[in-house]
Design a protein around this motif. Structure first.
Motif, PDB file in Angstrom:
ATOM      1  N   PRO A 193      12.887   2.946   1.808  1.00  0.00           N
ATOM      2  CA  PRO A 193      13.008   4.336   1.357  1.00  0.00           C
ATOM      3  C   PRO A 193      11.665   5.052   1.145  1.00  0.00           C
ATOM      4  O   PRO A 193      11.569   5.901   0.268  1.00  0.00           O
ATOM      5  N   HIS A 194      10.647   4.725   1.958  1.00  0.00           N
ATOM      6  CA  HIS A 194       9.335   5.386   1.805  1.00  0.00           C
ATOM      7  C   HIS A 194       9.468   6.909   1.790  1.00  0.00           C
ATOM      8  O   HIS A 194       8.845   7.595   0.982  1.00  0.00           O
ATOM      9  N   ALA A 195      10.313   7.430   2.693  1.00  0.00           N
ATOM     10  CA  ALA A 195      10.432   8.891   2.790  1.00  0.00           C
ATOM     11  C   ALA A 195      11.045   9.479   1.525  1.00  0.00           C
ATOM     12  O   ALA A 195      10.911  10.671   1.270  1.00  0.00           O
ATOM     13  N   GLN A 232       4.132  13.383  -2.563  1.00  0.00           N
ATOM     14  CA  GLN A 232       4.907  12.493  -1.691  1.00  0.00           C
ATOM     15  C   GLN A 232       4.072  11.268  -1.356  1.00  0.00           C
ATOM     16  O   GLN A 232       2.856  11.384  -1.192  1.00  0.00           O
ATOM     17  N   CYS A 233       4.719  10.114  -1.271  1.00  0.00           N
ATOM     18  CA  CYS A 233       4.026   8.930  -0.766  1.00  0.00           C
ATOM     19  C   CYS A 233       3.704   9.178   0.700  1.00  0.00           C
ATOM     20  O   CYS A 233       4.571   9.567   1.467  1.00  0.00           O
ATOM     21  N   ALA A 234       2.441   8.960   1.074  1.00  0.00           N
ATOM     22  CA  ALA A 234       2.008   9.331   2.410  1.00  0.00           C
ATOM     23  C   ALA A 234       1.614   8.125   3.250  1.00  0.00           C
ATOM     24  O   ALA A 234       0.900   8.249   4.235  1.00  0.00           O
ATOM     25  N   GLU A 235       2.035   6.938   2.821  1.00  0.00           N
ATOM     26  CA  GLU A 235       1.744   5.726   3.599  1.00  0.00           C
ATOM     27  C   GLU A 235       3.044   4.939   3.691  1.00  0.00           C
ATOM     28  O   GLU A 235       3.659   4.656   2.660  1.00  0.00           O
ATOM     29  N   TYR A 236       3.446   4.597   4.900  1.00  0.00           N
ATOM     30  CA  TYR A 236       4.738   3.910   5.039  1.00  0.00           C
ATOM     31  C   TYR A 236       4.736   2.611   4.230  1.00  0.00           C
ATOM     32  O   TYR A 236       3.859   1.774   4.389  1.00  0.00           O
ATOM     33  N   CYS A 237       5.726   2.483   3.329  1.00  0.00           N
ATOM     34  CA  CYS A 237       5.731   1.356   2.397  1.00  0.00           C
ATOM     35  C   CYS A 237       7.084   0.641   2.404  1.00  0.00           C
ATOM     36  O   CYS A 237       7.472   0.018   1.432  1.00  0.00           O
ATOM     37  N   GLY A 238       7.817   0.769   3.497  1.00  0.00           N
ATOM     38  CA  GLY A 238       9.103   0.077   3.599  1.00  0.00           C
ATOM     39  C   GLY A 238      10.254   1.047   3.469  1.00  0.00           C
ATOM     40  O   GLY A 238      10.061   2.237   3.230  1.00  0.00           O
ATOM     41  N   ILE A 262       0.843  -1.198   0.000  1.00  0.00           N
ATOM     42  CA  ILE A 262       0.000   0.000   0.000  1.00  0.00           C
ATOM     43  C   ILE A 262       0.880   1.250   0.000  1.00  0.00           C
ATOM     44  O   ILE A 262       1.795   1.375   0.803  1.00  0.00           O
ATOM     45  N   HIS A 263       0.619   2.127  -0.957  1.00  0.00           N
ATOM     46  CA  HIS A 263       1.240   3.446  -0.997  1.00  0.00           C
ATOM     47  C   HIS A 263       0.104   4.469  -0.874  1.00  0.00           C
ATOM     48  O   HIS A 263      -1.063   4.108  -0.891  1.00  0.00           O
ATOM     49  N   SER A 264       0.458   5.737  -0.777  1.00  0.00           N
ATOM     50  CA  SER A 264      -0.579   6.757  -0.737  1.00  0.00           C
ATOM     51  C   SER A 264      -0.143   7.967  -1.548  1.00  0.00           C
ATOM     52  O   SER A 264       0.956   8.477  -1.379  1.00  0.00           O
TER      53      SER A 264
HETATM   54 CU1  CUA Z   1       5.281   4.353  -1.131  1.00  0.00          CU
HETATM   55 CU2  CUA Z   1       5.399   5.114   1.086  1.00  0.00          CU
END
Ligand code: CUA
Length: 326
Positions: free
Chosen positions: A201-203, A193-199, A158-160
């Motif tokens: 290098p999410h940031a 920006q991706c707004a859901e922690y996805c592992g 899941i990404h956001s």
């Molecule tokens: Cu993709 Cu956090």
């Protein structure tokens, strides 16, 4: 049009100023979320003031006022009826206000499919039948003043998807297609920006939305449909040859060449992107060479293996070739 060198500088610039990006909308959908934020903030503030007022009476009020507060009716009204009415009102208002953010698209509206991948964004511009006609990554180009429908998907986890100034935030869920509509009412480059922690290098999973005035957008689209020019200089031609020899095409595609890998970002227009590594580096030949040589030192955990075995002149040729893909 301002052209920030990378997402980080865009966000950093935006965060230094007031209002912060979510409260500084650049289009009607961004306006909805900004208004919603202010309404929720105002309601929260009002409730806090009421609670503090009641607390002050309970602590410092006269005998008569404290006796009034101790009545059972106060609990029924203040502790039960009031929250139910206020929360229900906010729920109905929030659902109504945000409904237009994920409406089904109108016929003829521009559609872009964005797929969240670990840790970048696959971008496909769709034709009238919903078929991909143009591929890109980590950057969206849209015309000013027109709503654009985004089909949000996820390839792995899941990404956001979130562009604070242009609209709401919506999860990208494997196996589902979520619809989000965006509109920019002024030209500019807007950070996402991706707004859901996805592992790992999410940031470092950023992107940009570039909003063009209508005529500029038509020129951009026409150029994209024509395709990039073939390698022009001997250095670029050498780079193109190396791209094949080093096996880059196993993971990356460049339209019009044998490179047709699907694992990594499409590189047909990599030279035209504003950033590299999903919004973390300014895009230039030095950064391209550095990324190819050891992207793990730049974005630890990303899926691209290091190519430290490549000699400096090979890296320069590859970088020159990729920079000319525009
Ligand atoms: Cu993709 Cu956090």
């Amino acid at each position: 049009m301002s052209q920030p060198t990378s997402i980080r500088s865009t966000l950093a610039e935006a965060l230094r100023g007031w209002p912060p990006p979510p409260l500084d909308p650049a289009g009607p959908m961004g306006g909805v979320t900004a208004t919603l934020s202010w309404v929720l903030f105002g309601m929260g503030l009002a409730v806090m003031l009421i609670v503090f007022g009641v607390l002050a009476v309970a602590l410092f009020g006269g005998e008569r006022w404290r006796a009034r507060l101790a009545r059972e009716r106060v609990i029924w009204i203040g502790g039960l009826a009031f929250p139910v009415v206020v929360l229900t009102g906010i729920l109905v208002y929030g659902l109504t206000a945000t409904q237009q953010l994920s409406q089904p698209s109108q016929p003829g509206e521009m559609r872009i499919r964005v797929t969240g991948e670990m840790w970048w964004w696959r971008v496909a511009y769709l034709d009238g039948q919903g078929r991909p006609m143009m591929l890109d990554a980590n950057e969206l180009h849209i015309p000013v003043g027109q709503p654009v429908t985004l089909e949000l998907e996820a390839a792995d986890v899941i990404h956001s998807f979130w562009v604070p100034r242009l609209g709401g935030k919506l999860d990208m869920i494997p196996g589902r297609r979520n619809i989000l509509r965006l509109q920019a009412d002024r030209p500019g480059v807007f950070a996402g920006q991706c707004a859901e922690y996805c592992g790992g290098p999410h940031a470092l999973m950023g992107f940009v939305v570039v909003a063009h005035p209508a005529d500029e957008f038509q020129r951009w689209r026409a150029a994209r449909l024509r395709g990039p020019a073939p390698a022009a200089t001997p250095l670029e031609a050498r780079g193109a040859q190396l791209f094949g020899q080093a096996g880059c095409g196993a993971c990356h595609a460049i339209a019009g060449t044998p490179a047709n890998g699907l694992a990594g970002p499409d590189l047909t227009y990599v030279g035209a992107r504003r950033s590299l590594g999903a919004g973390i580096l300014a895009n230039n030949q030095g950064a391209l060479a550095g990324w190819i040589s050891d992207s793990q030192a730049i974005k630890p955990g990303n899926r691209m293996p290091p190519y430290k075995m490549l000699a400096g002149e090979d890296l320069r040729a590859l970088a020159a070739y990729l920079a000319s893909r525009r």
